[in-house]
Scaffold this motif. Structure first.
Motif, PDB file in Angstrom:
ATOM      1  N   ASP A  65      -7.470 -12.221  -9.786  1.00 45.20           N
ATOM      2  CA  ASP A  65      -7.252 -12.486 -11.205  1.00 45.20           C
ATOM      3  C   ASP A  65      -8.546 -12.760 -11.956  1.00 45.20           C
ATOM      4  N   GLY A  66      -9.671 -12.803 -11.243  1.00 46.31           N
ATOM      5  CA  GLY A  66     -10.953 -13.035 -11.894  1.00 46.31           C
ATOM      6  C   GLY A  66     -11.212 -14.482 -12.254  1.00 46.31           C
ATOM      7  N   ILE A  67     -10.416 -15.395 -11.705  1.00 45.61           N
ATOM      8  CA  ILE A  67     -10.568 -16.812 -12.024  1.00 45.61           C
ATOM      9  C   ILE A  67     -11.660 -17.456 -11.181  1.00 45.61           C
ATOM     10  N   VAL A  68     -11.702 -17.105  -9.920  1.00 44.27           N
ATOM     11  CA  VAL A  68     -12.753 -17.628  -9.047  1.00 44.27           C
ATOM     12  C   VAL A  68     -13.492 -16.461  -8.417  1.00 44.27           C
ATOM     13  N   LEU A  69     -14.684 -16.740  -7.943  1.00 46.12           N
ATOM     14  CA  LEU A  69     -15.439 -15.738  -7.195  1.00 46.12           C
ATOM     15  C   LEU A  69     -16.072 -16.416  -5.990  1.00 46.12           C
ATOM     16  N   SER A  70     -16.290 -15.626  -4.968  1.00 46.81           N
ATOM     17  CA  SER A  70     -16.872 -16.146  -3.733  1.00 46.81           C
ATOM     18  C   SER A  70     -18.326 -15.728  -3.621  1.00 46.81           C
ATOM     19  N   ARG A  71     -19.145 -16.646  -3.189  1.00 44.11           N
ATOM     20  CA  ARG A  71     -20.539 -16.348  -2.912  1.00 44.11           C
ATOM     21  C   ARG A  71     -20.762 -16.548  -1.426  1.00 44.11           C
ATOM     22  N   GLN A  72     -21.158 -15.478  -0.769  1.00 41.52           N
ATOM     23  CA  GLN A  72     -21.274 -15.503   0.684  1.00 41.52           C
ATOM     24  C   GLN A  72     -22.189 -16.637   1.140  1.00 41.52           C
ATOM     25  N   GLY A  73     -21.647 -17.439   2.052  1.00 41.37           N
ATOM     26  CA  GLY A  73     -22.416 -18.545   2.602  1.00 41.37           C
ATOM     27  C   GLY A  73     -22.484 -19.762   1.701  1.00 41.37           C
ATOM     28  N   SER A  74     -21.846 -19.680   0.526  1.00 42.88           N
ATOM     29  CA  SER A  74     -21.923 -20.788  -0.419  1.00 42.88           C
ATOM     30  C   SER A  74     -20.556 -21.355  -0.772  1.00 42.88           C
ATOM     31  N   GLY A  75     -19.517 -20.518  -0.801  1.00 46.09           N
ATOM     32  CA  GLY A  75     -18.185 -21.004  -1.127  1.00 46.09           C
ATOM     33  C   GLY A  75     -17.600 -20.318  -2.343  1.00 46.09           C
ATOM     34  N   SER A  76     -16.578 -20.926  -2.918  1.00 46.91           N
ATOM     35  CA  SER A  76     -15.881 -20.362  -4.073  1.00 46.91           C
ATOM     36  C   SER A  76     -16.251 -21.122  -5.338  1.00 46.91           C
ATOM     37  N   TYR A  77     -16.415 -20.373  -6.445  1.00 50.32           N
ATOM     38  CA  TYR A  77     -16.816 -20.953  -7.722  1.00 50.32           C
ATOM     39  C   TYR A  77     -15.829 -20.557  -8.810  1.00 50.32           C
ATOM     40  N   VAL A  78     -15.677 -21.421  -9.806  1.00 52.89           N
ATOM     41  CA  VAL A  78     -14.825 -21.119 -10.952  1.00 52.89           C
ATOM     42  C   VAL A  78     -15.573 -20.141 -11.843  1.00 52.89           C
ATOM     43  N   HIS A  79     -15.021 -18.943 -11.995  1.00 48.89           N
ATOM     44  CA  HIS A  79     -15.677 -17.907 -12.790  1.00 48.89           C
ATOM     45  C   HIS A  79     -15.332 -18.031 -14.269  1.00 48.89           C
ATOM     46  N   LYS A  80     -14.051 -18.307 -14.564  1.00 49.73           N
ATOM     47  CA  LYS A  80     -13.656 -18.508 -15.955  1.00 49.73           C
ATOM     48  C   LYS A  80     -12.452 -19.431 -16.023  1.00 49.73           C
ATOM     49  N   ARG A  81     -12.318 -20.064 -17.158  1.00 48.26           N
ATOM     50  CA  ARG A  81     -11.234 -21.028 -17.372  1.00 48.26           C
ATOM     51  C   ARG A  81     -10.251 -20.445 -18.386  1.00 48.26           C
ATOM     52  N   PRO A  82      -9.040 -20.121 -17.947  1.00 45.87           N
ATOM     53  CA  PRO A  82      -8.045 -19.587 -18.881  1.00 45.87           C
ATOM     54  C   PRO A  82      -7.699 -20.587 -19.978  1.00 45.87           C
ATOM     55  N   ALA A  83      -7.141 -20.067 -21.054  1.00 45.50           N
ATOM     56  CA  ALA A  83      -6.755 -20.920 -22.176  1.00 45.50           C
ATOM     57  C   ALA A  83      -5.701 -21.933 -21.732  1.00 45.50           C
ATOM     58  N   LYS A  84      -5.862 -23.164 -22.205  1.00 45.68           N
ATOM     59  CA  LYS A  84      -4.927 -24.222 -21.834  1.00 45.68           C
ATOM     60  C   LYS A  84      -3.510 -23.916 -22.303  1.00 45.68           C
ATOM     61  N   ALA A  85      -3.405 -23.116 -23.369  1.00 44.95           N
ATOM     62  CA  ALA A  85      -2.086 -22.755 -23.894  1.00 44.95           C
ATOM     63  C   ALA A  85      -1.234 -22.045 -22.845  1.00 44.95           C
ATOM     64  N   MET A  86      -1.867 -21.451 -21.844  1.00 42.68           N
ATOM     65  CA  MET A  86      -1.125 -20.766 -20.787  1.00 42.68           C
ATOM     66  C   MET A  86      -0.082 -21.687 -20.168  1.00 42.68           C
ATOM     67  N   LEU A  87      -0.460 -22.941 -19.941  1.00 38.62           N
ATOM     68  CA  LEU A  87       0.445 -23.880 -19.291  1.00 38.62           C
ATOM     69  C   LEU A  87       1.616 -24.249 -20.190  1.00 38.62           C
ATOM     70  N   SER A  88       1.455 -24.052 -21.495  1.00 42.47           N
ATOM     71  CA  SER A  88       2.540 -24.339 -22.433  1.00 42.47           C
ATOM     72  C   SER A  88       3.520 -23.175 -22.517  1.00 42.47           C
ATOM     73  N   PHE A  89       2.988 -21.950 -22.466  1.00 41.71           N
ATOM     74  CA  PHE A  89       3.819 -20.766 -22.646  1.00 41.71           C
ATOM     75  C   PHE A  89       4.503 -20.296 -21.364  1.00 41.71           C
ATOM     76  N   ALA A  90       3.864 -20.520 -20.213  1.00 41.52           N
ATOM     77  CA  ALA A  90       4.407 -20.006 -18.948  1.00 41.52           C
ATOM     78  C   ALA A  90       5.272 -21.064 -18.276  1.00 41.52           C
ATOM     79  N   PRO A  91       6.514 -20.731 -17.921  1.00 37.68           N
ATOM     80  CA  PRO A  91       7.359 -21.689 -17.206  1.00 37.68           C
ATOM     81  C   PRO A  91       6.712 -22.098 -15.885  1.00 37.68           C
ATOM     82  N   VAL A  92       6.964 -23.335 -15.480  1.00 43.04           N
ATOM     83  CA  VAL A  92       6.409 -23.838 -14.218  1.00 43.04           C
ATOM     84  C   VAL A  92       6.848 -22.935 -13.071  1.00 43.04           C
TER      85      VAL A  92
END
Length: 240
Positions: A65-92
């Motif tokens: 989904d392009g939210i996180v990316l992996s860097r070999q030997g380093s771990g996973s990083y947050v690539h982008k932060r979706p809009a907070k409104a997502m949690l309001s519009f999408a059912p749990v």
């Protein structure tokens, strides 16, 4: 079926979906900030009370989904932060399923557009055009337009003259509409021009179908559905 060839139970898939949505929630709410490194797999799996294989499945989806990316030997990083409104519009509990619906639509609807370009008649083409005009009206009035959007895609499926495209969409209508509502709702929170961009993609699809260019119709539809999926995770307006 897992990549290593072993079966994965429905319970494991469900658990991975829960972990996916929990990590996504923490990113959206800023607990894991943009460009920050995620906790190690050991630490995160302990925090969430799941096994590392389940966590890895969730992280794999977040990478897709392009939210996180992996860097070999380093771990996973947050690539982008979706809009907070997502949690309001999408059912749990729905976001993972919405994403799978988009994955399915990318393939099925691209093929439908290609067939529609070859097989449309005046009546079926007119239905597509009418749906697009209805969407124009939604943009002019500021309406969400998810039902009109669905009618546009349904009209293309009908133009294939193959009832299996119609029955497949009918069986998935609740999930498809949920995804359309989410994507269009988030677009309205970003800019009124966003839905105009979406509409321009619709017109590209119609133009290719009208010209009976099946290859162009296939590409235009694939690009459109992929873009719709991507737009859900575009990120908060403040970060762009």
């Amino acid at each position: 079926m897992r990549p290593d060839g072993k079966d994965r139970s429905n319970r494991d898939w469900s658990l991975a979906d829960q972990v996916y949505e929990e990590v996504l929630r923490r990113i959206v709410e800023g607990e894991f900030p943009e460009n920050s490194k995620l906790p190690s797999e050991n630490s995160l799996s302990e925090q969430l009370g799941v096994s590392r294989p389940v966590l890895r499945q969730a992280l794999s989806q977040l990478r897709d989904d392009g939210i996180v990316l992996s860097r070999q030997g380093s771990g996973s990083y947050v690539h982008k932060r979706p809009a907070k409104a997502m949690l309001s519009f999408a059912p749990v509990g729905s976001i993972a399923d919405i994403q799978r619906t988009f994955e399915f639509r990318i393939t099925i609807e691209s093929e439908a557009a290609a067939l529609a370009a070859k097989r449309w008649n005046e009546q079926s083409l007119g239905r597509i055009e009418q749906a697009l005009k209805a969407l124009d009206g939604c943009i002019e009035t500021g309406a969400l337009g998810a039902d009109a959007d669905e009618e546009f895609h349904l009209a293309i499926a009908s133009a294939t003259d193959n009832h299996y495209f119609m029955s497949t969409r009918a069986s998935m209508k609740p999930q498809i509409l949920m995804g359309m509502n989410l994507a269009r709702s988030l677009s309205l929170t970003v800019s009124s021009d966003r839905l105009k961009l979406v509409q321009s993609e619709h017109y590209e699809i119609l133009d290719a179908i009208r010209r009976r260019d099946s290859d162009a119709a296939h590409k235009a539809m694939r690009r459109h559905v992929e873009n719709a999926r991507t737009r859900i995770f575009d990120g908060t307006p403040a970060s762009h």
